[in-house]
Design a protein around this motif. Structure first.
Motif, short mmCIF file in Angstrom:
data_model
loop_
_atom_site.label_atom_id
_atom_site.label_comp_id
_atom_site.label_asym_id
_atom_site.label_seq_id
_atom_site.Cartn_x
_atom_site.Cartn_y
_atom_site.Cartn_z
N CYS A 145 4.48 -4.50 8.83
CA CYS A 145 5.87 -4.94 8.85
C CYS A 145 6.71 -3.84 9.48
O CYS A 145 6.19 -2.80 9.85
N VAL A 146 8.01 -4.09 9.61
CA VAL A 146 8.95 -3.05 10.05
C VAL A 146 9.84 -2.73 8.87
O VAL A 146 10.42 -3.63 8.26
N ALA A 147 9.94 -1.44 8.55
CA ALA A 147 10.69 -1.03 7.36
C ALA A 147 11.41 0.29 7.59
O ALA A 147 11.03 1.08 8.45
N THR A 148 12.44 0.51 6.79
CA THR A 148 13.05 1.84 6.72
C THR A 148 12.25 2.63 5.70
O THR A 148 11.66 2.05 4.78
N ILE A 149 12.24 3.94 5.89
CA ILE A 149 11.44 4.76 4.99
C ILE A 149 12.33 5.46 3.97
O ILE A 149 13.51 5.70 4.21
N ALA A 150 11.74 5.76 2.85
CA ALA A 150 12.44 6.47 1.78
C ALA A 150 12.73 7.90 2.24
O ALA A 150 11.91 8.50 2.93
N PRO A 151 13.86 8.44 1.83
CA PRO A 151 14.23 9.80 2.26
C PRO A 151 13.20 10.88 1.97
O PRO A 151 13.03 11.79 2.77
N HIS A 152 12.45 10.76 0.89
CA HIS A 152 11.46 11.81 0.56
C HIS A 152 10.36 11.93 1.61
O HIS A 152 9.71 12.96 1.71
N ASP A 163 0.81 -1.21 0.00
CA ASP A 163 0.00 0.00 0.00
C ASP A 163 0.85 1.27 0.00
O ASP A 163 0.39 2.32 -0.44
N VAL A 164 2.07 1.17 0.53
CA VAL A 164 2.94 2.35 0.65
C VAL A 164 4.35 2.06 0.14
O VAL A 164 5.33 2.64 0.60
N SER A 165 4.47 1.18 -0.82
CA SER A 165 5.78 0.73 -1.28
C SER A 165 6.67 1.88 -1.75
O SER A 165 7.88 1.83 -1.57
N ALA A 166 6.10 2.93 -2.32
CA ALA A 166 6.90 4.06 -2.79
C ALA A 166 7.52 4.84 -1.64
O ALA A 166 8.51 5.55 -1.82
N ASP A 167 6.95 4.70 -0.43
CA ASP A 167 7.45 5.41 0.74
C ASP A 167 8.45 4.59 1.56
O ASP A 167 9.05 5.10 2.51
N LEU A 168 8.62 3.33 1.21
CA LEU A 168 9.52 2.45 1.97
C LEU A 168 10.82 2.23 1.22
O LEU A 168 10.81 2.02 0.01
N ALA A 169 11.92 2.23 1.96
CA ALA A 169 13.22 1.94 1.35
C ALA A 169 13.49 0.44 1.38
O ALA A 169 13.91 -0.14 0.39
N HIS A 170 13.21 -0.18 2.54
CA HIS A 170 13.55 -1.60 2.71
C HIS A 170 12.72 -2.20 3.84
O HIS A 170 12.63 -1.62 4.92
N VAL A 171 12.11 -3.35 3.61
CA VAL A 171 11.39 -4.06 4.66
C VAL A 171 12.41 -4.88 5.44
O VAL A 171 13.10 -5.73 4.88
#
Length: 183
Positions: free
Chosen positions: A173-180, A5-13
């Motif tokens: 899940c737990v993920a890092t977020i994209a810099p934007h 649902d938010v894949s563009a906002d996530l850097a890595h799961v």
């Protein structure tokens, strides 16, 4: 919310929903063994621990009661100030009880160290900590944590109760977020 649902906002799961649930089950089994024959008072630290507390309480086979605290040491930034304020205190008397603090993440450990000391001063039989995530490289105090799900790198993570500007807490899940997202 699924990571798709938010894949563009996530850097890595870092950990999937399934990996988190496996770890919760594993932690609950150890807690059940360690607290056999004793009731547990689970203390959740709002808001981040909501997911850990709910899932852990359901995975336990022991009797538990639950209470919540809200403390703040962040102010408006993303790093701990070290000054702790109680925003919501417990409703429970801790005298003689076995207290298990449920935490989403341990960063510097400053807030949790203060909280653990505060709760120990209230006369419980024991106070232990169960944290889903811990950042060993961010630690500023030596803190005894009995139950840890995963040690992670010192990166900003979201999901499973963790947020950025109150968003992403319901990510499964737990993920890092994209810099934007945070720039």
């Amino acid at each position: 919310m699924d990571s798709n649902d938010v894949s563009a906002d996530l850097a890595h799961v870092l950990y999937t929903k399934e990996q988190i649930q496996e770890k919760i089950t594993e932690l609950a089994a150890q807690i059940d063994k360690d607290y056999e024959g004793r009731d547990i008072l689970l203390v959740g630290v709002l808001k981040g621990a909501c997911m850990v507390m709910a899932d852990l309480s359901r995975a336990l086979h022991s009797h538990v009661t639950m209470d919540w605290m809200a403390v703040s040491s962040y102010g408006s930034g993303t790093t701990s100030s070290g000054v702790v304020r109680i925003l919501k205190d417990l409703d429970s008397d801790l005298m003689g009880k076995h207290v298990l603090i449920a935490e989403d993440i341990i960063d510097s450990g400053l807030t949790l160290s203060w909280l653990k000391s505060n709760l120990q001063s209230r006369g419980p039989a024991s106070v232990e900590v169960c944290a889903m995530l811990r950042k060993p490289d961010a630690a500023k105090v030596n803190l005894d944590v009995k139950y840890v799900g995963y040690d992670i790198p010192n990166e900003f993570v979201v999901g499973y109760g963790l947020d950025v500007a109150e968003k992403f807490r319901n990510l499964d899940c737990v993920a890092t977020i994209a810099p934007h997202v945070y720039q």
